[in-house]
Enzyme design. Sequence first.
Site, PDB file in Angstrom:
ATOM      1  CG  HIS A 155      15.867   4.796 -10.600  1.00  0.00           C
ATOM      2  ND1 HIS A 155      14.970   5.610  -9.956  1.00  0.00           N
ATOM      3  CD2 HIS A 155      17.025   5.492 -10.682  1.00  0.00           C
ATOM      4  CE1 HIS A 155      15.546   6.772  -9.684  1.00  0.00           C
ATOM      5  NE2 HIS A 155      16.803   6.723 -10.102  1.00  0.00           N
ATOM      6  CE  LYS A 282       6.132 -21.436  -9.634  1.00  0.00           C
ATOM      7  NZ  LYS A 282       6.463 -20.059  -9.700  1.00  0.00           N
ATOM      8  CD  GLU A 289       8.441 -16.164  -2.466  1.00  0.00           C
ATOM      9  OE1 GLU A 289       7.279 -16.457  -2.139  1.00  0.00           O
ATOM     10  OE2 GLU A 289       8.980 -16.622  -3.496  1.00  0.00           O
TER      11      GLU A 289
END
Length: 460
Positions: A155, A282, A289
């Site tokens: 989970h 960043k 991705e």
Amino acid sequence: MKLWGGRFEKATSGLVDDFHSSISFDQRLAALDITGSIAHATMLGEQGIIPDADARAIVAGLQGILRDVEAGRVQFEQDAEDIHMNVEKILTERIGEAGKRLHTGRSRNDQVALDCRMYVKQAAAEAVTYLRALCETLLGIARQHAESIMPGYTHLQRAQPVTLGHHMMAYFQMFSRDMQRMKEVYHHADVCPLGCGALAGTTYPLNRERTAELLGFASISLNSLDAVSDRDFVCDYLYAASACMMHLSRFCEELILWNSHEFKFVEMDDGFATGSSIMPQKKNPDVAELIRGKTGRVYGDLIGLLTTLKGLPLTYNKDMQEDKEGLFDARDTLVKSLMVFTAMLSTCTFRTENMARSAEGGFTNATDAADYLVKKGMPFRDAHAVIGHLVLHCVKENKAILDLSLEELKAFSPLFDADVYDACSMRACVTLRDVPGGPAPGRVRETIAAGEAFLDAFEI
Ligand code: ARG
């Protein structure tokens, strides 16, 4: 004039030419198509179905075309519809009359089935090569990190400690299954349909076994109707590719999480991350991705073809021309994803100290604390409740279980003793999980050895 123009009184509408021509994409099959034709013509000559001299002229002509195709010297024509008719047209332009005998005892229906089978065999073998490289990379990381403790999750909540090596070997299992699936795909595709003609075989005394042998096929198809209408082997490849992309995608998802500031389990190499046009700080995991994103298109290729096939009456229908773009797309996506993923993974730096710290902090030894009480005689259900209360207390106090003194522990159960600190340490939690397939370093090394043996023995 079309190759099939004899029966027609009017030219095909320009709209239709543009719509049904497949040469823009099936030219990718050129080399395979020519190889298939060389085998077919050789067999026709051997069987005396066409004159020997013509067979030789055809083979020589096709070999010349193959060389020119490989050198990028051949221009295909949209007007000639598909790769099969383009090759036949070029052949006849080059060698004259003999070229017109190539299509004896053959249809584009068995021809395209043949080309696709050869393509899938190549694609499956190629996937195995890239998967093998990935599996070797995983073994390398696992060998190095068989003892590096990290939290295992359910989970997405810290659950029980495992090791980074154990985690890597989980992916090894997935990718080794992908290798096996690709091997099966290869063997399903390894059946030669040539000789099944348009749908009902042929009246010529073809030697089907001979063509199959010339092309390196294991066997020949046993029903002509099925042979020209079957694309199961393409679906098989697309499913195997989808499963592999799914595994890559899950791995990417983990690397994206682990690379986040919140986890800090991994540092991606600069070569495999990208920046932002506005936010100077960043460093984004775009490659991971993108692989995760591309998984959807491979699933789409699978669902697309299954849907195309579901309503088709036997045998060949033009719908089936739609099999190719999805197949090519899936193959390209899979190969690129496997290549870039393996390179990305092998340049990741694992921040094992952060992993170990995270495991310490998440009550990942709670099960072990309950097991400790069980070993001292308490029934498991009672022990579960005791440790539940203990954890609740620790949450309120912002402490780990082993931060408590023995006195404090004894307040929850008199069975606690000084040996609890060793029995429930992270190291012990991992080492004591000494079951086959478990995270104990010795077990992980066993799995690594089994993985090495699997790769050594694996062949298609
Ligand atoms: N371009 C066709 C395909 O990809 C080749 C087979 C065409 N056969 C036919 N009878 N129209 O499926």
